[in-house]
Motif scaffolding. Structure first.
Motif, PDB file in Angstrom:
ATOM      1  N   LYS A  13       0.932  -1.228   0.039  1.00  0.00           N
ATOM      2  CA  LYS A  13       0.018  -0.174  -0.111  1.00  0.00           C
ATOM      3  C   LYS A  13       0.759   1.269   0.053  1.00  0.00           C
ATOM      4  O   LYS A  13       0.438   2.396  -0.430  1.00  0.00           O
ATOM      5  CB  LYS A  13      -0.759  -0.081   1.055  1.00  0.00           C
ATOM      6  CG  LYS A  13      -2.092  -1.039   1.244  1.00  0.00           C
ATOM      7  CD  LYS A  13      -2.916  -1.155  -0.267  1.00  0.00           C
ATOM      8  CE  LYS A  13      -3.380  -2.181  -0.561  1.00  0.00           C
ATOM      9  NZ  LYS A  13      -4.149  -2.089  -1.904  1.00  0.00           N
ATOM     10  N   LYS A  50      -6.632  -3.312 -12.062  1.00  0.00           N
ATOM     11  CA  LYS A  50      -5.998  -2.019 -11.147  1.00  0.00           C
ATOM     12  C   LYS A  50      -5.649  -0.778 -12.022  1.00  0.00           C
ATOM     13  O   LYS A  50      -5.892   0.295 -11.874  1.00  0.00           O
ATOM     14  CB  LYS A  50      -5.164  -2.195 -10.128  1.00  0.00           C
ATOM     15  CG  LYS A  50      -5.686  -3.257  -9.179  1.00  0.00           C
ATOM     16  CD  LYS A  50      -6.433  -2.516  -7.974  1.00  0.00           C
ATOM     17  CE  LYS A  50      -6.597  -3.156  -6.735  1.00  0.00           C
ATOM     18  NZ  LYS A  50      -7.374  -2.395  -5.737  1.00  0.00           N
ATOM     19  N   GLU A 248      -0.399  -4.521   4.638  1.00  0.00           N
ATOM     20  CA  GLU A 248      -0.288  -5.073   3.269  1.00  0.00           C
ATOM     21  C   GLU A 248      -0.348  -6.625   3.404  1.00  0.00           C
ATOM     22  O   GLU A 248       0.319  -7.262   4.202  1.00  0.00           O
ATOM     23  CB  GLU A 248       1.377  -4.983   2.848  1.00  0.00           C
ATOM     24  CG  GLU A 248       1.792  -5.950   1.514  1.00  0.00           C
ATOM     25  CD  GLU A 248       3.321  -5.838   1.183  1.00  0.00           C
ATOM     26  OE1 GLU A 248       3.665  -6.669   0.649  1.00  0.00           O
ATOM     27  OE2 GLU A 248       3.937  -4.750   1.635  1.00  0.00           O
ATOM     28  N   GLN A 270      -8.995  -4.163   7.867  1.00  0.00           N
ATOM     29  CA  GLN A 270      -8.348  -4.340   6.655  1.00  0.00           C
ATOM     30  C   GLN A 270      -8.866  -3.517   5.531  1.00  0.00           C
ATOM     31  O   GLN A 270     -10.217  -3.468   5.416  1.00  0.00           O
ATOM     32  CB  GLN A 270      -8.625  -5.903   6.119  1.00  0.00           C
ATOM     33  CG  GLN A 270      -7.482  -6.900   6.988  1.00  0.00           C
ATOM     34  CD  GLN A 270      -7.900  -8.386   6.571  1.00  0.00           C
ATOM     35  OE1 GLN A 270      -8.897  -9.011   6.708  1.00  0.00           O
ATOM     36  NE2 GLN A 270      -6.815  -8.756   5.563  1.00  0.00           N
ATOM     37  N   GLU A 271      -7.935  -2.626   5.066  1.00  0.00           N
ATOM     38  CA  GLU A 271      -8.472  -1.709   3.895  1.00  0.00           C
ATOM     39  C   GLU A 271      -7.639  -1.775   2.822  1.00  0.00           C
ATOM     40  O   GLU A 271      -6.499  -1.707   2.973  1.00  0.00           O
ATOM     41  CB  GLU A 271      -8.319  -0.248   4.507  1.00  0.00           C
ATOM     42  CG  GLU A 271      -8.632   0.749   3.644  1.00  0.00           C
ATOM     43  CD  GLU A 271      -9.984   0.557   3.036  1.00  0.00           C
ATOM     44  OE1 GLU A 271     -10.083   0.607   1.878  1.00  0.00           O
ATOM     45  OE2 GLU A 271     -11.151   0.497   3.651  1.00  0.00           O
ATOM     46  N   SER A 272      -8.214  -1.773   1.687  1.00  0.00           N
ATOM     47  CA  SER A 272      -7.264  -1.995   0.291  1.00  0.00           C
ATOM     48  C   SER A 272      -6.983  -0.555  -0.365  1.00  0.00           C
ATOM     49  O   SER A 272      -6.062  -0.545  -1.113  1.00  0.00           O
ATOM     50  CB  SER A 272      -8.200  -3.098  -0.630  1.00  0.00           C
ATOM     51  OG  SER A 272      -9.486  -2.312  -0.947  1.00  0.00           O
ATOM     52  N   ASP A 273      -7.780   0.351  -0.007  1.00  0.00           N
ATOM     53  CA  ASP A 273      -7.459   1.545  -0.690  1.00  0.00           C
ATOM     54  C   ASP A 273      -6.549   2.373   0.255  1.00  0.00           C
ATOM     55  O   ASP A 273      -6.665   2.674   1.406  1.00  0.00           O
ATOM     56  CB  ASP A 273      -8.837   2.413  -0.661  1.00  0.00           C
ATOM     57  CG  ASP A 273      -8.553   3.582  -1.551  1.00  0.00           C
ATOM     58  OD1 ASP A 273      -7.580   4.348  -1.655  1.00  0.00           O
ATOM     59  OD2 ASP A 273      -9.744   4.267  -1.838  1.00  0.00           O
TER      60      ASP A 273
END
Length: 397
Positions: A13, A50, A248, A270-273
């Motif tokens: 990230k 992506k 990550e 957990q955050e993907s952005d």
């Protein structure tokens, strides 16, 4: 103008945050520029979905046994390549390398050698090559040293994030005007706070990093999880409402689970952005972490932070913010650890440190703006040269 952004990805990230930082600057200064990224190898951190979300063109790129075959796509007519968003390596005008930390003995000489080969090829074609602020070195392996000499020769600008990296690099090639110092440039990116994040219930953020296990010696690797567990337990006992943030992937998540248990079942987010990760960190009372860009995101927003790290970049980051004592050894005594945590949990010390961090952050952000002005100067000259060539070309009958 085709601008390639390389070595920024989507799994890490921090790397993705650097990608957003670059794209934001390009969109503001060169809205008509075509931003390009190579696809990488199978299972690479650059998936098509992506890349397409961010409007990135795809570089036709294929390596086999050290030989580039991507330019075979030139056999496809330019109009069809444009229709499918495919760009040749030979069409790239500017390369912006946002590796973060790749060129070092700690990762082996191969990455430095790949950059040396690529920079030599780009330079021969007239492509401008700029290494954005990142950590370098150490370089003790002769293969690494030879590669460093080669890529420095063929780059137009190189930015080191801090003095130790600068010394590692200039120790191999000597001081040059094109080798400069500038802080991590993600400090200019604004975070986005997720709508469902409850800052009242999640106050102190713990950010683990599995690199503390595979990039350190046995004593550090074996003591890292117990150290983070002590932190979680102490914060819980103080009513500081700690929580875990996964920066990550699955390896960090497994560490988070072990640490959460020691704190009595702490929540794990957990955050993907990466923009939302920065938004979360900016809302926290404090952080204790080992992810470099997680720490940059906190410190640059004036959030009191403590760290453990596996390379010189952590110590130098905290030196930039005037808080070198914030980098802790994992074998720190319970008494000293409790004293360090007071920077986060004691209201008076928290306020003093936050004000200090904000002052340093303002100065560092101005340095990042200055870095981009220098980068844009090189890119403007590239664009001007293109325009001059185009004006001399005969008009088709």
């Amino acid at each position: 103008m085709y601008v390639e952004v390389r070595k920024a990805g989507f799994v890490n990230k921090g790397a993705e945050l650097m990608l957003h930082a670059v794209l934001q600057q390009l969109a503001e200064r060169y809205p008509d520029a075509k931003r390009v990224m190579e696809p990488g190898r199978p299972a690479s951190p650059y998936p098509y979905a992506k890349r397409s979300e961010l409007g990135l063109y795809q570089k036709a790129w294929l390596w086999r046994k050290g030989v580039p075959f991507g330019d075979l796509a030139r056999l496809v007519p330019a109009g069809i390549r444009e229709q499918y968003g495919v760009v040749l390596d030979s069409e790239i005008d500017v390369v912006l390398d946002a590796a973060g930390f790749a060129y070092s003995d700690q990762w082996g000489p191969e990455l430095s050698e790949e950059l040396a080969r690529s920079a030599r090829r780009w330079h021969a074609r007239g492509t401008k090559v700029i290494l954005l602020p990142q950590a370098f070195g150490p370089f003790t392996d002769q293969r690494s040293k030879d590669a460093v000499k080669a890529f420095v020769e063929h780059c137009d600008l190189i930015y080191t994030r801090e003095q130790i990296s600068y010394e590692h690099l200039t120790g191999v090639v000597g001081e040059m005007d094109k080798i400069r110092l500038s802080p991590d440039f993600t400090n200019l990116v604004e975070g986005v706070v997720p709508k469902d994040f409850d800052a009242g219930r999640n106050r102190v953020c713990l950010v683990p990093n599995y690199r503390m296990l595979d990039k350190t010696d046995n004593s550090v690797a074996g003591g890292y999880v117990p150290f983070m567990q002590r932190v979680a337990k102490m914060l819980s006992e103080r009513g500081a409402q700690p929580f875990l943030l996964v920066h990550e992937g699955e390896n960090d998540y497994r560490l988070a689970q072990q640490i959460a248990e020691a704190g009595g079942g702490l929540p794990i987010i957990q955050e993907s952005d990466p923009l939302k990760i920065k938004g979360i960190l900016g809302q926290c009372q404090g952080t204790v972490g080992s992810r470099f860009h997680g720490l940059v995101s906190a410190l640059s927003q004036g959030v009191p932070s403590l760290a453990t790290g596996w390379s010189h970049k952590y110590r130098m980051l905290f030196a930039d913010y005037g808080f070198e004592e914030g980098v802790l050894n994992i074998d720190i005594s319970d008494a000293d650890l409790a004293g360090a945590l007071n920077h986060i949990t004691d209201p008076q010390r928290h306020a003093q440190l936050s004000a200090q961090l904000n002052d340093h952050s303002s100065a560092l952000k101005e340095k990042s703006h200055a870095m981009w002005r220098e980068v844009f100067g090189v890119m403007d000259r590239c664009r001007a040269a293109q325009s001059a060539v185009a004006s001399r070309e005969p008009t088709p009958a």
